[in-house]
Design a protein around this motif. Structure first.
Motif, short mmCIF file in Angstrom:
data_model
loop_
_atom_site.label_atom_id
_atom_site.label_comp_id
_atom_site.label_asym_id
_atom_site.label_seq_id
_atom_site.Cartn_x
_atom_site.Cartn_y
_atom_site.Cartn_z
N VAL A 55 -31.60 -47.37 22.61
CA VAL A 55 -31.45 -46.67 21.34
C VAL A 55 -31.44 -45.15 21.51
N HIS A 56 -32.06 -44.62 22.58
CA HIS A 56 -32.09 -43.17 22.75
C HIS A 56 -30.69 -42.59 22.89
N HIS A 57 -29.75 -43.36 23.43
CA HIS A 57 -28.37 -42.87 23.52
C HIS A 57 -27.78 -42.62 22.13
N PHE A 58 -28.04 -43.52 21.21
CA PHE A 58 -27.50 -43.39 19.85
C PHE A 58 -28.21 -42.27 19.09
N TYR A 100 -19.59 -51.32 17.66
CA TYR A 100 -19.94 -51.33 16.25
C TYR A 100 -21.21 -50.52 15.98
N SER A 101 -22.11 -50.45 16.95
CA SER A 101 -23.27 -49.56 16.81
C SER A 101 -22.80 -48.11 16.78
N LEU A 102 -21.86 -47.78 17.68
CA LEU A 102 -21.27 -46.44 17.68
C LEU A 102 -20.58 -46.15 16.35
N ALA A 103 -19.90 -47.14 15.82
CA ALA A 103 -19.16 -46.96 14.57
C ALA A 103 -20.11 -46.67 13.40
N MET A 104 -21.27 -47.32 13.38
CA MET A 104 -22.24 -47.04 12.32
C MET A 104 -22.68 -45.58 12.37
N VAL A 105 -23.03 -45.13 13.56
CA VAL A 105 -23.49 -43.74 13.73
C VAL A 105 -22.37 -42.77 13.37
N LEU A 106 -21.16 -43.08 13.83
CA LEU A 106 -20.01 -42.20 13.54
C LEU A 106 -19.69 -42.17 12.06
N ALA A 107 -19.67 -43.32 11.40
CA ALA A 107 -19.35 -43.37 9.97
C ALA A 107 -20.34 -42.56 9.16
N GLU A 108 -21.62 -42.66 9.51
CA GLU A 108 -22.65 -41.91 8.80
C GLU A 108 -22.49 -40.41 9.02
N ALA A 109 -22.14 -40.02 10.25
CA ALA A 109 -21.94 -38.60 10.55
C ALA A 109 -20.72 -38.05 9.81
N LEU A 110 -19.67 -38.85 9.71
CA LEU A 110 -18.47 -38.40 9.01
C LEU A 110 -18.75 -38.20 7.52
N GLU A 111 -19.58 -39.06 6.95
CA GLU A 111 -19.94 -38.90 5.54
C GLU A 111 -20.71 -37.61 5.31
N ARG A 112 -21.64 -37.31 6.21
CA ARG A 112 -22.41 -36.06 6.08
C ARG A 112 -21.52 -34.85 6.28
N CYS A 113 -20.52 -35.00 7.13
CA CYS A 113 -19.61 -33.90 7.45
C CYS A 113 -18.79 -33.50 6.23
N GLY A 114 -18.30 -34.51 5.50
CA GLY A 114 -17.55 -34.23 4.29
C GLY A 114 -16.15 -33.72 4.52
N ARG A 115 -15.63 -33.83 5.76
CA ARG A 115 -14.27 -33.39 6.06
C ARG A 115 -13.46 -34.55 6.62
N SER A 116 -12.16 -34.43 6.51
CA SER A 116 -11.27 -35.46 7.04
C SER A 116 -11.08 -35.23 8.53
N ILE A 117 -11.59 -36.16 9.34
CA ILE A 117 -11.48 -36.07 10.80
C ILE A 117 -10.83 -37.35 11.31
N ASP A 118 -9.88 -37.22 12.18
CA ASP A 118 -9.25 -38.38 12.82
C ASP A 118 -10.19 -38.89 13.91
N ALA A 119 -11.08 -39.80 13.54
CA ALA A 119 -12.12 -40.28 14.46
C ALA A 119 -11.91 -41.76 14.76
N LYS A 120 -11.92 -42.10 16.05
CA LYS A 120 -11.70 -43.48 16.47
C LYS A 120 -12.57 -43.81 17.69
N ILE A 121 -12.89 -45.09 17.80
CA ILE A 121 -13.62 -45.61 18.95
C ILE A 121 -12.71 -46.61 19.65
N LEU A 122 -12.46 -46.40 20.93
CA LEU A 122 -11.71 -47.36 21.73
C LEU A 122 -12.71 -48.27 22.42
N ALA A 123 -12.55 -49.58 22.25
CA ALA A 123 -13.45 -50.56 22.88
C ALA A 123 -12.62 -51.45 23.79
N THR A 124 -12.97 -51.49 25.07
CA THR A 124 -12.19 -52.28 26.04
C THR A 124 -13.11 -53.19 26.86
#
Length: 291
Positions: free
Chosen positions: A96-99, A135-159
């Protein structure tokens, strides 16, 4: 087929197929060449036990037929083989410390830097297994984008290389008990609870799916990605590789990271003595050097 394998496989009706010397030697060479995984003699029983299930699924009576399949069409079976001999242990918010570093430090800083509308942000989950990490990364990213309040082209590549793992990640449906590492607030927000025949299951929210692109990829083969990533997560993957393979992989990761960008490894993995392009900045968090 060598003599030992021929003798061993006559025992199939009694105790199941037995992995002969020649067959194990071929599998060791094949797995190292195509997956970068070095199998010692001590792994022989483990390989035999795990591949017996694969033989049954394919309707094969012995390892000789399986080796012939690999010789004839390596790519068709490579993912299943790698999945069978690897230990796929994962969970939501594992290490969890990574997130926490991502949420509290990296993402606020990155999003502040990307002030212009349309700026892109990319994170790579290399070895995503059944999807819990991206999906853990996506939760953290989605929450950060909401706080940011700007339109950012943000994606996670999972392989990943494993077809079964990729199918599970694409499906995004998990037993409720697998959400143990997810806070109650995040469970309510980012998961849909199944009902009826789906009782006891939870499905990731469509908003998370929009952030994650899931694709098959062998880390030892050519990579189609052209641009750079803001961060790469490759955790509990290189533990299977020998030193030369690790060194080559770290060099390739470095080419896809701008100076100062982080590479996250698993709790039992280290770059010590393997790369001079990264420096340690936290618990199994490395940063590409700026000079």
């Amino acid at each position: 087929m060598n003599a030992v394998a021929s003798h061993d496989n006559t025992m199939a009706g009694v105790a199941g197929p037995v992995l002969g010397d020649g067959e194990f030697r071929f599998l060791r060479e094949f797995v190292y060449e195509h997956c970068g995984i070095a199998l010692s003699e001590q792994k022989r029983q483990l390989v035999q036990g795990r591949l017996v299930r694969r033989l049954r699924a394919l309707g094969m009576k012995g390892f000789d037929a399986y080796c012939e399949l690999l010789r004839a069409d390596p790519e068709s079976e490579l993912g299943e083989l790698a999945s069978a001999i690897s230990t796929n242990v994962t969970s939501f918010f594992r290490e969890v410390h990574h997130f926490e570093v991502l949420a509290d430090d990296l993402l606020p800083r990155w999003l502040d830097q990307k002030r212009r509308e349309g700026d892109r942000l990319r994170i790579w989950s290399a070895g995503c297994s059944s999807g819990e990490e991206p999906y853990s990364l996506a939760m953290v990213l989605a929450e950060a984008l909401e706080r940011c309040g700007r339109s950012i082209d943000a994606k996670i590549l999972a392989t990943d290389l494993s077809p079964a793992a990729l199918a599970a990640a694409q499906k995004g449906v998990y037993p409720v008990e697998r959400l143990e590492g997810v806070s109650a607030e995040r469970r309510r927000r980012w998961f849909l609870r199944g009902e009826g025949e789906y009782a006891g299951l939870a499905c990731v929210h469509p908003k998370l799916r929009e952030l994650v692109t899931i694709l098959p990829l062998n880390l030892l083969h050519e990579w189609p990605m052209q641009g750079t990533f803001d961060a790469i997560f490759c955790r509990n993957v290189v533990i299977y590789f020998d030193q030369p393979t690790k060194q080559k992989l770290f060099r390739r990761f470095a080419r896809l990271l701008p100076p100062g960008a982080p590479l996250f490894l698993g709790h039992s993995e280290s770059m010590h003595g393997l790369s001079d392009e990264f420096e340690l900045i936290g618990r199994t968090i490395y940063r590409k050097k700026t000079a």
